[in-house]
Design an enzyme around this catalytic site. Structure first.
Site, PDB file in Angstrom:
ATOM      1  N   LYS A  82      22.350 -38.462 -47.721  1.00 44.64           N
ATOM      2  CA  LYS A  82      23.260 -38.727 -46.602  1.00 44.64           C
ATOM      3  C   LYS A  82      23.880 -37.424 -46.096  1.00 44.64           C
ATOM      4  O   LYS A  82      24.425 -36.634 -46.888  1.00 44.64           O
ATOM      5  CB  LYS A  82      24.409 -39.633 -47.059  1.00 44.64           C
ATOM      6  CG  LYS A  82      24.127 -41.116 -46.897  1.00 44.64           C
ATOM      7  CD  LYS A  82      25.372 -41.882 -47.301  1.00 44.64           C
ATOM      8  CE  LYS A  82      25.351 -43.297 -46.843  1.00 44.64           C
ATOM      9  NZ  LYS A  82      26.583 -43.999 -47.250  1.00 44.64           N
TER      10      LYS A  82
HETATM   11  C1  E4P Z   1      27.949 -46.936 -45.527  1.00 39.79           C
HETATM   12  O1  E4P Z   1      26.894 -46.384 -45.797  1.00 39.79           O
HETATM   13  C2  E4P Z   1      29.232 -46.504 -46.083  1.00 39.79           C
HETATM   14  O2  E4P Z   1      29.035 -46.166 -47.438  1.00 39.79           O
HETATM   15  C3  E4P Z   1      30.320 -47.535 -46.097  1.00 39.79           C
HETATM   16  O3  E4P Z   1      29.836 -48.779 -45.655  1.00 39.79           O
HETATM   17  C4  E4P Z   1      31.623 -47.119 -45.483  1.00 39.79           C
HETATM   18  O4  E4P Z   1      32.497 -48.214 -45.518  1.00 39.79           O
HETATM   19  P1  E4P Z   1      34.082 -48.147 -45.407  1.00 39.79           P
HETATM   20  O5  E4P Z   1      34.446 -48.177 -43.965  1.00 39.79           O
HETATM   21  O6  E4P Z   1      34.525 -49.387 -46.115  1.00 39.79           O
HETATM   22  O7  E4P Z   1      34.522 -46.890 -46.091  1.00 39.79           O
END
Ligand code: E4P
Length: 230
Positions: free
Chosen positions: A89
């Site tokens: 990522k």
């Molecule tokens: C997605 O890949 C992220 O890890 C995640 O869904 C972020 O979510 P949040 O808004 O609950 O931090």
């Protein structure tokens, strides 16, 4: 269409993987910290390798811990060597809107054959450019978008249309789930994948009226058996 699990908790991943309903796992530094993964890159590596082995060949996304372009590339190449199913990522840009990240994404995908999931995106236009840079996955944060007052489903519909029209390889991941209904809602809007926190998956399975119905079946089966033994 697929559901990923947005967690680094081994027991949760194992539980839903054994049911055969998840097709991948996503993590980020905040999730790892919340789940008690310590020890810096060493701790992240240990947990990622455990997850990767458990769910192979399905992908596990792990995020770089820096926004320095050279270090991002170095970390990404290292992470990709941990296991064949590791996806790296990279955020769409830096904390102050620094623009180096898409070049890093492009190089990783094109020169180094590293699969990248571009993350922390809030709009279809960000995702489109990440897809054009060569990303394998583009992650839009549905719950955060909705919290800003506009509907992420509209962004998903637009995004899927333009990705398909240009035959871009990127798969849309919608994360940041907040409600059980988000999963079906966002898949129906055109997401290839929704990545959800484990408790919402349980909420998709368990229904109060199903509980009552199952209880009725079991009670009646017990009564029928008792009557037969009299
Ligand atoms: C997605 O890949 C992220 O890890 C995640 O869904 C972020 O979510 P949040 O808004 O609950 O931090």
């Amino acid at each position: 269409m697929a559901i990923f699990l947005d967690t680094s908790k081994i027991n949760e991943i194992e539980k839903y993987h054994k049911m055969g309903i998840i097709r991948g796992v996503t993590t980020n530094p905040t999730i790892m910290l919340k789940d008690g993964i310590t020890g810096g890159l060493k701790g992240i590596k240990q947990q990622t390798v455990r997850i990767a082995r458990m769910i192979a060949p399905y992908p596990v996304s792990v995020e770089v811990t820096t926004n320095d372009p050279v270090e991002m590339t170095r970390q990404a190449r290292e992470f990709a060597r941990w296991a064949d199913n590791v996806v790296v990522k990279i955020t769409i840009h830096g904390p102050n809107g620094e623009l180096d990240n898409l070049e890093v994404v492009h190089d990783l995908e094109i020169k180094h054959s590293v699969r990248v999931n571009v993350t922390a995106m809030m709009s279809a236009q960000q995702c489109l450019l990440a897809a054009m840079a060569g990303a394998s996955y583009v992650s839009i944060f549905g719950g955060r978008v909705n919290n800003m007052g506009y509907n992420v489903s509209d962004e998903i519909v637009k995004l899927r249309k333009v990705l398909d029209a240009q035959s871009l390889k990127a798969k849309i991941i919608v994360g940041s789930t907040r409600e059980v209904l988000n999963i079906i809602e966002w898949l129906e809007a055109g997401a290839h994948i929704v990545t959800t926190v484990p408790n919402l998956l349980e909420g998709m399975i368990v229904h109060p009226y199903s509980k009552e119905t199952v209880k009725m079946f079991l009670d009646d089966a017990g009564k029928a058996e008792a009557a037969m033994n009299q």
